[in-house]
Design a protein around this motif. Sequence first.
Motif, PDB file in Angstrom:
ATOM      1  N   PHE A   1       0.835  -1.230   0.047  1.00 25.16           N
ATOM      2  CA  PHE A   1       0.062  -0.093   0.041  1.00 25.16           C
ATOM      3  C   PHE A   1       0.935   1.306   0.105  1.00 25.16           C
ATOM      4  CE2 PHE A   1      -2.962  -3.114   1.333  1.00 25.16           C
ATOM      5  CZ  PHE A   1      -4.184  -2.761   0.604  1.00 25.16           C
TER       6      PHE A   1
ATOM      7  N   ASP B   1      -3.611 -10.760   2.886  1.00 27.57           N
ATOM      8  CA  ASP B   1      -5.113 -10.483   1.896  1.00 27.57           C
ATOM      9  C   ASP B   1      -6.219 -11.104   2.683  1.00 27.57           C
ATOM     10  OD1 ASP B   1      -4.123 -12.973   1.206  1.00 27.57           O
ATOM     11  OD2 ASP B   1      -4.885 -13.158  -0.809  1.00 27.57           O
TER      12      ASP B   1
ATOM     13  N   ASP C   1      -1.772 -10.401  -5.983  1.00 24.55           N
ATOM     14  CA  ASP C   1      -1.923 -11.321  -4.617  1.00 24.55           C
ATOM     15  C   ASP C   1      -0.559 -12.224  -4.385  1.00 24.55           C
ATOM     16  OD1 ASP C   1      -2.171 -12.788  -6.990  1.00 24.55           O
ATOM     17  OD2 ASP C   1      -4.025 -13.635  -6.619  1.00 24.55           O
TER      18      ASP C   1
ATOM     19  N   TYR D   1      -2.957  -1.852  -8.732  1.00 25.56           N
ATOM     20  CA  TYR D   1      -4.027  -2.358  -7.702  1.00 25.56           C
ATOM     21  C   TYR D   1      -3.971  -1.148  -7.010  1.00 25.56           C
ATOM     22  CZ  TYR D   1      -6.731  -5.366  -5.152  1.00 25.56           C
ATOM     23  OH  TYR D   1      -7.840  -5.971  -4.310  1.00 25.56           O
ATOM     24  N   ASN D   2      -3.466  -0.314  -6.494  1.00 29.41           N
ATOM     25  CA  ASN D   2      -3.902   0.808  -5.779  1.00 29.41           C
ATOM     26  C   ASN D   2      -4.633   1.854  -6.362  1.00 29.41           C
ATOM     27  OD1 ASN D   2      -2.670   1.166  -2.770  1.00 29.41           O
ATOM     28  ND2 ASN D   2      -1.497  -0.285  -3.927  1.00 29.41           N
TER      29      ASN D   2
ATOM     30  N   LEU E   1      -8.614   2.434   4.611  1.00 26.21           N
ATOM     31  CA  LEU E   1      -8.019   1.001   4.271  1.00 26.21           C
ATOM     32  C   LEU E   1      -6.298   1.368   4.555  1.00 26.21           C
ATOM     33  CD1 LEU E   1      -7.844  -1.748   3.395  1.00 26.21           C
ATOM     34  CD2 LEU E   1      -7.965  -0.953   1.055  1.00 26.21           C
TER      35      LEU E   1
ATOM     36  N   TYR F   1     -10.564   4.701   0.918  1.00 25.87           N
ATOM     37  CA  TYR F   1      -8.969   4.143   0.620  1.00 25.87           C
ATOM     38  C   TYR F   1      -8.104   4.710   1.748  1.00 25.87           C
ATOM     39  CZ  TYR F   1      -4.494   3.774  -1.368  1.00 25.87           C
ATOM     40  OH  TYR F   1      -3.051   3.241  -1.408  1.00 25.87           O
TER      41      TYR F   1
ATOM     42  N   LEU G   1      -8.259   0.590  -6.579  1.00 26.37           N
ATOM     43  CA  LEU G   1      -8.637   0.810  -4.935  1.00 26.37           C
ATOM     44  C   LEU G   1      -9.059   2.232  -4.950  1.00 26.37           C
ATOM     45  CD1 LEU G   1      -6.225  -1.277  -2.589  1.00 26.37           C
ATOM     46  CD2 LEU G   1      -8.625  -1.746  -3.225  1.00 26.37           C
TER      47      LEU G   1
ATOM     48  N   SER H   1     -10.244  -6.505   4.159  1.00 21.26           N
ATOM     49  CA  SER H   1     -11.289  -6.319   3.459  1.00 21.26           C
ATOM     50  C   SER H   1     -10.854  -5.738   1.977  1.00 21.26           C
ATOM     51  CB  SER H   1     -12.488  -5.770   3.986  1.00 21.26           C
ATOM     52  OG  SER H   1     -13.582  -5.740   3.292  1.00 21.26           O
ATOM     53  N   LEU H   2     -10.860  -6.396   1.117  1.00 25.70           N
ATOM     54  CA  LEU H   2     -10.650  -5.999  -0.390  1.00 25.70           C
ATOM     55  C   LEU H   2     -11.906  -6.202  -1.197  1.00 25.70           C
ATOM     56  CD1 LEU H   2      -6.998  -7.123  -0.898  1.00 25.70           C
ATOM     57  CD2 LEU H   2      -7.485  -4.954  -0.067  1.00 25.70           C
TER      58      LEU H   2
ATOM     59  N   PHE I   1       1.549  -9.372  -1.811  1.00 24.30           N
ATOM     60  CA  PHE I   1       0.715  -8.572  -0.910  1.00 24.30           C
ATOM     61  C   PHE I   1       1.312  -8.559   0.396  1.00 24.30           C
ATOM     62  CE2 PHE I   1      -2.966  -7.682   1.775  1.00 24.30           C
ATOM     63  CZ  PHE I   1      -3.469  -6.678   1.088  1.00 24.30           C
TER      64      PHE I   1
END
Length: 295
Positions: A48, A138, A83, A106-107, A122, A119, A110, A142-143, A86
Motif C-alpha cells: 500500500f 490479503d 496477490d 492495484y492501488n 484502508l 481508501y 482501489l 477487506s478488499l 501482498f
Amino acid sequence: ITGFNAKGLAMLGTDEVVTSYQTHFHEVAHLLINYKLKLLGLYTLPFFMEGFAVAVGGRGGMAPRVVTDLGYYLQKTAELTYDSIFTFDQFRSIDGSMSYPVSGLYNSFLLSELGGEKYLELYKSVNGIADFVKNLNDVSISLPEGNEFEKFMTKYQNEKIILVDGNNRSEPKFRMQGSNGYFVLTGEYIKFLSKNVYSIGFDEIKIDKEYKSRKYAEYYKEDYRDMKYCILASEESISLYNLFNDELIFSYNKALSFNSVNIPQKDGFFEFFIKSSVFNNDFNSDKIILDGTFR
C-alpha cells in the motif's frame, strides 16, 4: 544523505525529499499521505505504501500511467500478480522494478473503486508496529471482489492513450522546411508526424531563465530552449517527456504492449496519435513553437 544507494527517498522523520531527479512526485506522495493521516505507526504494508505513491506520483522520473502500464502487462501475463506480493515478505522479495508497477496498478483500482475517504481508512488499517504489519495478508484485510478488479483491468485496457490509424488522412496545414515534425488536432487525439526526436513549445508559457532541461541537453546536445514536450519515436516505441520537469509522461513499447503494432512511417516521419488530455489542453494555444533540424 540517505544512508544507502537510492535515487530518491522521502525522509518521513524530517518531512524532506532527497532525490536525484528534477522532480520526484512519488516521494512527495509519501509525505502528503502521512500529513493527511497525521499520527501513524512507524510501518505501513509496502504493497500500500509504495502502491499509493506509484498510483498518484509515478516513480522516479516517470508519470503514474507509465509505471502502471507495465504493471498491467505483468498482471495480465501473470508474470507477477498483485496477490503474490501482498504481504510484507512477498513484496520485499521482488525487485521494485516489478513490484512497484503491479502494486501501483492495484492501488489505482482501489482509489477508483473505494474513493478517497474509504481508501484512506484502508491505508490506515495496514499501518502500525513492525510485528503487526509483517503478519498482515490479503485474508485479514477487506478488499473488493476479484471480479471488480477484472472490470477495472478491462476499462484500463480500453482507454487508448496511443493509436495507429492508417485510415486517418489528416495532414497539417503548413509544413516548415527542416522541421522534425508536425501535428494535427483530430478530436480527442492529436496526430503526430515525427522524426526520431521532436520538441514542441508554447510562446506564452514562460519559465525561469535559469532552468535547464537535462533531457533536452541529452537529446539535442545544445543549450535548452523553452520547449515543453519532447517526443522520441522509433518503429517499436514512443516516449513523451515533459521538459519542464524532465518527467516521462507517456511511453509505448511494442514488446510490453497487448496493442502490439509497429509505428508506421511516411515520407521519413513516424505517424501516430496521442490522446490530447495527456497534454493538458496545451495544444489549444495559437502560439506553438516547433523545433528545427535535429543535430
